[in-house]
Design an enzyme around this catalytic site. Structure first.
Site: not given
Ligand code: AMP
Length: 277
Positions: A27, A33-34, A147, A173, A184
C-alpha cells in the site's frame, strides 16, 4: 524501472517479461520491511513487479483510509535502486469501476484475531490480492510475516482458487529497539514511539517463558497482557496464543504456535507477532 497505471499498460509490460515473475503487493509509504520483500523477490525471480495501491475495501468505515500515509516520489526512489522492473499503481476506479460486484471471501481462518476486530477487512484483502494476481500473473508473490493472519489467509485463498502462484512469507523487519516496522509508525508521537516497544517486550516475555518450559497457553497470554498493562500509553485490543495453521486459541502449546496482539497507542493501532516452535 517502468511505472504503469492502467490494466492494458500492465498487460503489455507483463507480456514483455520472460522467465520467473515475482509480485510484491504493497500500500506504499515503503520502509525496510517492504524493501526486504523486494530484495527477496529480486534474488528469486527474473522480473520484479511491485504494486502500490491503498485498497479502500480493506478499511473499515472508522479506519484511517483518507489519512493513510502516502509519498509516491519517495517510494519510487526507494524501489529504483533495488532493481524493480515494474510498478503498478492502479487507481480505485480501475480496481473497482462503477457496477463492481465480485468479492472473494475466505471462511474460517478469517474469523478470529484481525478478522474479529476488523469486520470485512479480509474480504477486501482477498478480493484485491486476487485482482493483483490476475493482473500481474506472477509465479511467486511475497508477503510479510508482520501480517501473519493475512499471510495465512492468502495461502488458503491461493490453494482454494488454484492460483498457480507460490506464496513466499518473509520475516518481520524491526527497528533496532524491536518495534516492527510499519507505515503507521509515523502516526506515533515521541512518547508513543518510545512506549510502542511494549509489543516486542510483551512477546519476548512470553517467548522467554515458553523457552523455560511454559506450555500453558493461558499463562502465556497472561504474561503478554501483564507487560502490556505496565505501559500506561498502551491499550490492548487482543492478545492471542493460537495454533499456527488454523489460528484457533490454544489451551496447551504443542506444535507450531502464533503469539500475536493488537494494541492501540492513542489512535494508532499496532500489531505484532512471534512464532514459537
Ligand atoms: P502494507 O503496505 O502494509 O500492506 O504491507 C505490504 C507488505 O509488506 C505485506 O505483505 C506486509 O506484511 C509486509 N510488511 C509490512 N511491514 C513489514 C515488516 N516490518 N517486515 C516484513 N514485512 C512487512
Amino acid at each position: 524501472m517502468r511505472t504503469v497505471i492502467t490494466l492494458s499498460d500492465l498487460h503489455s509490460a507483463r507480456l514483455s517479461f520472460a522467465g520467473m515473475v515475482g509480485l510484491v503487493p504493497t500500500m506504499g509509504y515503503l520502509h525496510e520491511g517492504h524493501l526486504s520483500l523486494v530484495h527477496r523477490a529480486r534474488e528469486e525471480c527474473d522480473h520484479v513487479v511491485v504494486s502500490i495501491f491503498v485498497n479502500p475495501t480493506q478499511f473499515g468505515p472508522k479506519e484511517d483510509l483518507s489519512k493513510y500515509p502516502r509519498d509516491l516520489d519517495r517510494d519510487l526512489s526507494l524501489l529504483e535502486p533495488l532493481g524493480t522492473d515494474l510498478i503498478w499503481m492502479p487507481t480505485a476506479e480501475i480496481m473497482y469501476p462503477q457496477g463492481y460486484q465480485t468479492w472473494v471471501e475466505v471462511e474460517a481462518i478469517t474469523s478470529p484475531l484481525e478478522g474479529a476486530m476488523r469486520p470485512g477487512h479480509f474480504r477486501g484483502v482477498t478480493t484485491v490480492v486476487a485482482k493483483l494476481f490476475n493482473g500481474v500473473q506472477p509465479h511467486k508473490a511475497y508477503f510479510g510475516q508482520k501480517d501473519a493472519q493475512q499471510a495465512a489467509v492468502i495461502r488458503q485463498m491461493t490453494r482454494d482458487l488454484n492460483f498457480p502462484i507460490e506464496i513466499v512469507v518473509c520475516p518481520i523487519v524491526r527497528e533496532p529497539d524491536g518495534l516492527a516496522m510499519s507505515s503507521r509508525n509515523v502516526y506515533l508521537d515521541t512518547e508513543q514511539r518510545k512506549a510502542a516497544t511494549v509489543l516486542y517486550r510483551s512477546l519476548s516475555a512470553a517467548k522467554k517463558a515458553y523457552e523455560s518450559g511454559e506450555r500453558d497457553a493461558e499463562k502465556l497470554r497472561q504474561i503478554m497482557k501483564d507487560v502490556l498493562a505496565s505501559e500506561p500509553l498502551a491499550q490492548m485490543q487482543y492478545v492471542s496464543c493460537a495454533d499456527y495453521d488454523m489460528l484457533e486459541e490454544l489451551e496447551t502449546v504443542t506444535g507450531k504456535t502464533l503469539l500475536s496482539m493488537a494494541v492501540f497507542m492513542g489512535k494508532t493501532r499496532l500489531i505484532d507477532n512471534f512464532v514459537l516452535g
